[in-house]
Every structure is written in structure tokens, then in C-alpha cells.
Design a protein around this motif. Sequence first.
Motif, PDB file in Angstrom:
ATOM      1  N   ALA A 127      37.009  -3.870  -5.647  1.00  0.00           N
ATOM      2  CA  ALA A 127      35.711  -4.309  -6.193  1.00  0.00           C
ATOM      3  C   ALA A 127      34.591  -3.431  -5.658  1.00  0.00           C
ATOM      4  O   ALA A 127      34.703  -2.844  -4.570  1.00  0.00           O
ATOM      5  CB  ALA A 127      35.462  -5.763  -5.817  1.00  0.00           C
ATOM      6  N   LEU A 128      33.516  -3.345  -6.434  1.00  0.00           N
ATOM      7  CA  LEU A 128      32.345  -2.563  -6.029  1.00  0.00           C
ATOM      8  C   LEU A 128      31.078  -3.261  -6.528  1.00  0.00           C
ATOM      9  O   LEU A 128      31.002  -3.640  -7.691  1.00  0.00           O
ATOM     10  CB  LEU A 128      32.429  -1.140  -6.597  1.00  0.00           C
ATOM     11  N   VAL A 129      30.099  -3.403  -5.638  1.00  0.00           N
ATOM     12  CA  VAL A 129      28.793  -3.872  -6.088  1.00  0.00           C
ATOM     13  C   VAL A 129      27.711  -2.921  -5.590  1.00  0.00           C
ATOM     14  O   VAL A 129      27.830  -2.321  -4.526  1.00  0.00           O
ATOM     15  CB  VAL A 129      28.459  -5.321  -5.621  1.00  0.00           C
ATOM     16  N   GLY A 130      26.657  -2.762  -6.403  1.00  0.00           N
ATOM     17  CA  GLY A 130      25.490  -1.980  -5.986  1.00  0.00           C
ATOM     18  C   GLY A 130      25.376  -0.645  -6.683  1.00  0.00           C
ATOM     19  O   GLY A 130      25.700  -0.501  -7.860  1.00  0.00           O
ATOM     20  N   SER A 183      18.213  -4.488  -2.006  1.00  0.00           N
ATOM     21  CA  SER A 183      19.094  -4.624  -0.823  1.00  0.00           C
ATOM     22  C   SER A 183      19.511  -6.083  -0.631  1.00  0.00           C
ATOM     23  O   SER A 183      20.668  -6.366  -0.300  1.00  0.00           O
ATOM     24  CB  SER A 183      18.397  -4.103   0.435  1.00  0.00           C
ATOM     25  N   ASP A 184      18.563  -6.989  -0.847  1.00  0.00           N
ATOM     26  CA  ASP A 184      18.884  -8.419  -0.714  1.00  0.00           C
ATOM     27  C   ASP A 184      19.847  -8.860  -1.822  1.00  0.00           C
ATOM     28  O   ASP A 184      20.793  -9.609  -1.576  1.00  0.00           O
ATOM     29  CB  ASP A 184      17.604  -9.274  -0.800  1.00  0.00           C
ATOM     30  N   VAL A 185      19.591  -8.373  -3.029  1.00  0.00           N
ATOM     31  CA  VAL A 185      20.441  -8.775  -4.165  1.00  0.00           C
ATOM     32  C   VAL A 185      21.861  -8.221  -3.973  1.00  0.00           C
ATOM     33  O   VAL A 185      22.853  -8.928  -4.199  1.00  0.00           O
ATOM     34  CB  VAL A 185      19.834  -8.289  -5.504  1.00  0.00           C
ATOM     35  N   ILE A 186      21.961  -6.977  -3.529  1.00  0.00           N
ATOM     36  CA  ILE A 186      23.287  -6.362  -3.360  1.00  0.00           C
ATOM     37  C   ILE A 186      24.072  -7.080  -2.255  1.00  0.00           C
ATOM     38  O   ILE A 186      25.264  -7.377  -2.416  1.00  0.00           O
ATOM     39  CB  ILE A 186      23.155  -4.842  -3.117  1.00  0.00           C
ATOM     40  N   HIS A 209      27.563  -0.961  -1.963  1.00  0.00           N
ATOM     41  CA  HIS A 209      26.732   0.244  -1.960  1.00  0.00           C
ATOM     42  C   HIS A 209      25.254  -0.095  -2.152  1.00  0.00           C
ATOM     43  O   HIS A 209      24.838  -0.490  -3.241  1.00  0.00           O
ATOM     44  CB  HIS A 209      27.171   1.186  -3.090  1.00  0.00           C
ATOM     45  N   PHE A 210      24.478   0.100  -1.090  1.00  0.00           N
ATOM     46  CA  PHE A 210      23.036  -0.152  -1.200  1.00  0.00           C
ATOM     47  C   PHE A 210      22.334   1.004  -1.909  1.00  0.00           C
ATOM     48  O   PHE A 210      22.723   2.160  -1.753  1.00  0.00           O
ATOM     49  CB  PHE A 210      22.423  -0.341   0.193  1.00  0.00           C
ATOM     50  N   LYS A 211      21.282   0.660  -2.642  1.00  0.00           N
ATOM     51  CA  LYS A 211      20.433   1.689  -3.270  1.00  0.00           C
ATOM     52  C   LYS A 211      19.509   2.321  -2.228  1.00  0.00           C
ATOM     53  O   LYS A 211      19.229   3.520  -2.247  1.00  0.00           O
ATOM     54  CB  LYS A 211      19.601   1.051  -4.384  1.00  0.00           C
ATOM     55  N   ALA A 212      18.985   1.484  -1.326  1.00  0.00           N
ATOM     56  CA  ALA A 212      18.085   1.970  -0.279  1.00  0.00           C
ATOM     57  C   ALA A 212      18.864   2.838   0.698  1.00  0.00           C
ATOM     58  O   ALA A 212      20.081   2.667   0.810  1.00  0.00           O
ATOM     59  CB  ALA A 212      17.478   0.777   0.451  1.00  0.00           C
ATOM     60  N   ASN A 300      20.448  -6.682   6.094  1.00  0.00           N
ATOM     61  CA  ASN A 300      21.461  -7.157   5.141  1.00  0.00           C
ATOM     62  C   ASN A 300      22.884  -6.857   5.589  1.00  0.00           C
ATOM     63  O   ASN A 300      23.800  -7.632   5.312  1.00  0.00           O
ATOM     64  CB  ASN A 300      21.178  -6.594   3.748  1.00  0.00           C
ATOM     65  N   VAL A 301      23.079  -5.743   6.302  1.00  0.00           N
ATOM     66  CA  VAL A 301      24.406  -5.482   6.892  1.00  0.00           C
ATOM     67  C   VAL A 301      24.714  -6.604   7.882  1.00  0.00           C
ATOM     68  O   VAL A 301      25.842  -7.111   7.944  1.00  0.00           O
ATOM     69  CB  VAL A 301      24.446  -4.089   7.576  1.00  0.00           C
ATOM     70  N   GLY A 302      23.687  -7.050   8.610  1.00  0.00           N
ATOM     71  CA  GLY A 302      23.861  -8.170   9.544  1.00  0.00           C
ATOM     72  C   GLY A 302      24.329  -9.441   8.843  1.00  0.00           C
ATOM     73  O   GLY A 302      25.216 -10.144   9.338  1.00  0.00           O
TER      74      GLY A 302
END
Length: 502
Positions: A127-130, A183-186, A209-212, A300-302
Amino acid sequence: MFRRRSFLPAICGVLMLSLPNPVWSNQKREPTPNFLFIMSDDHTSQAVSAYGGRLARVCPTPNIDRIAREGMLFRNCFVTNSICTPSRSAIMTGKYSHMNGVYKFTAMDQSQPTLPKLMRKAGYHTALVGKYHLHSNPVGLDYWSVLPGQGRYHDPEFIEMGDQSPTGWVRDGKRTAYRGHSSDVIAGKALDYLKNRRPKDKPFMFFCHFKAPHDTWEYARRYGDFLEDVEIPEPPNLLDDYQGRSDALKKTLQYIGSDWGNHTNFRRETKHLEGQTRRKMQYQLYMKKYLRCVKGVDDNVGRILDYLDESGLAENTIVMYTGDQGFFLGEHGLYDKRFMYEEALRMPFLVRWPGRITPGSTSEGMILNVDFAPTILDAAGAGPHPAIQGRSFVPLLEGKTPADWRKSMYYRYYYSHFKTEPHFGVRTHEHKLVYFDRIDQWELYDLKRDPLEMNNIYDDPGHKDVVKKLQRELGRLQNELGDDPGDVGNNPRLGDLAPKAP
Ligand code: CA
């Protein structure tokens, strides 16, 4: 079924004895690990506090650092072509740009073997998001929800599996908008995958995968005061005058204050300033935007690491954190990436593998983005794929660097925009030799004595032997990797873009 033919167990026994190692070693690895691969866009090691450096105090990243504190930090992880789509393609295929067909910003040919396809074949839920940015509809992923192209920072739209266009292009799929910062949504989507979407009877290979912090560095509103009254430390070469270097640095438009792209000129805020004072203010404004985005990624990684702890998944999940390449934060007066100089070449790479990696360890081993796929396959107990050019660094994770581990790496950047000259080169632990092929100019740096790469010693008579040796090594690597110096990347291999079963 086995009882029907009593000789089968005997045959199986013979077969098992003659099987190659991976199957046996897989049986020893209990249980099969999950993978959480977290990648941010343009997050560079100078802005990860685990690497130390001048920004560690003003913008600590405690959550990302935790991965290294409980695992391993790689000091020499390098990208093979320092821009987004090519690096992402190299990560997904384990092959260099000239082999995977993505030299610049073109779509990835989905008919080739990729990490998601191979992991799915190995029994994983994939799976992949972002941020995805490979343009062609993903193949080999059991679930995906991705931003179209660069996507938006605020209230981002996503295209989900099932909503894709039959033409094979992500951007043509049906878009659904989400409220909030990307970042929050991802991270929310990552938690949703881990909690609700993954099948519980299968290991997972999950890409988050974050955009930021990609430009235009639009941070979440809650970080508006962060670093407000702080003076961001400058790199010693912010005002580099490029003396003694090739013409490439003098020609590029990726300098801070450039009007090209309009990202770091801050025309309105700095219109009362001139010269170096203006450049220094532009640097401050740029860094505050960038670091506020970094802060959002770290928080968000936290959230995701906390969930791994709470759910008990942490124990059996290999967590990797990286950026898709390095990035200039004012070094040589630059922003963006592309150049083979250290800050754009080096990727942050932190990895946690409970029970296998000694917590708090560091590796100086030279690893590349093309090594990620074979390493993940190896750690999953799957055999290597013959098309993959990278090499598994699982032994390095266990603190054992093989005697024949690479001591040099090959880099190549193909011209796109920013007027950054194409170039290729070789980096060893001691030196870097770069050839700007279109303008026929060379640069050589002694990385031990001159880590900031300010003193081009290519023409120094005392380094003639080093030049010869490195030119030979460059040729050897091109030959070994199958790259033709005359292939300037004008013929990307798009291949079959239509979504289909692997
Ligand atoms: Ca990028």
C-alpha cells in the motif's frame, strides 16, 4: 493431499536440501517483518537533528531521531539522480535512471519489475499513501491513495485506487478533497491503513510519502509562530562567490533570491534591502518556511510511531525514514537539489529493526537509493531480482560490512530546468570528481580537507594521479552499470502505462 502420495514427503525433503539459501534463512527469520517506509519530499539530512549540524538546535526532529536512537543512522546514503521523480523511480525499481527509463520528470514504465510487485509476490499486502509523483497509475499496490502530481498543501485532493482513469494516468482519476494540511491528512491516511485497511493475516509493505517540505513550503497554520524570533544559523558558504569552480554554479538559477520559480526572492518582504543583506534576509525567510514544514512532518511521524507502539506492531515492523533526495539549505547560496554537491547528494536514512539492529548505531557504509528495494526484499526473505542493480545492505544493518562493499558511487543528473548543467561523477569516501559534459568542465574535491567543496583542485598538478584514478573509476562504473555517456536522457522509456495485474 500429501497423504495421497506417500513418496511426496521424501521428494520434498530432497528438494529442501537442495534449495538455495534464501528459503532456509527465511525460515529462521520469525516472524516475517512488516515494513513502514516513510519518505518526505526534499527533506535533507541538514534538517534532521539526529545528523547534528547547524540546525539541530533550532529545529530538532525528536520523532524522526527516535528511529535512529532505537535503530541505525546512515551517514553516507546517496541519491543516484537528485530530483524527485527519478529518485522515486530508482527507489521503486532498484535501478538507475538510464535503466528504469525515468531520467527527468517523465512517467514510470509500470511494466517493469518494481518493489511493490515483488513484495506482493512475496506474500505482502502492499500500500502507498501520499506523494507518488510517478505519473502512471500504480501497479503492484493492493491499496493506494495519492496526490495528483505535486498535490496541494492545504485541503489536498487525492486519487484513490478504483478511481483511476483507464488511460493509465494518475492525474486523470477522480479527485476527492480532504480538509486540513497535507502532512496531517497523509498521516491520518497512514493510521487509517494501519488500523482499518490492511488485512490482519498478512505482513504489510506500506509506503507513507509526505509532500512536505517541498516548495512552496506552505506550513500548517499552527506553526506560524515557530521560529518567529529565532535567527537561523547560516552555512559558512551562504555567500559563496564560486571562484575556481566550473561555470555550472555561475549559470544555475537555483540560488537564493532567484526570480526563477519565485520561491526564495521574497520580493515584498525584502524590497528595502540590497546585496548581501538582502540575500541573508531571503535565507532567513526561506528557512523559516522550510523548517515549519519539517516540524509538521516530524510531529506526524510521531503520531505514526506512537500508534505502532500502542498497537504492538512496533516490535515486528521495520521502520525506514528518508527523503527522496538531499536539498540545499543555503549552502553555496543555493536552494533546491540537482547538483552532485554533498547537501543534495546525501539522503537522510534512518532505520529501526527491533532485535536485529543495535539501538543507537551508526553506519558510514555507502548506500544508495537503488539499494532500498533489494534490502527490503532481502529483509522480507525474498530472493534478489536479476533486473535490480542495487545491493542489499542487510549485512550493514547487522553491523557487518562485507569486504567487497562499494567504496565509490556513480551519480548522473540530466538537464531539465533551473539552468542547472547536466553532469555525472564519482564519489569515494575521500574524493568527488564531477564532469559537466555539456560545457566540458571538471571539478575535483578533497572531501576530507574541504567538506564544503569550495576548493576545486581538478587543475592542481599535485592531484593529477587522483584525477586519472577517478576517471578510470568513473568509466568502470559506467561500464558496470550500462550507462552510455552519450545517452543524455532525451528518450525516456515510457513503456506500458495501462494498469493491469502484475
Ligand atoms: Ca523531491
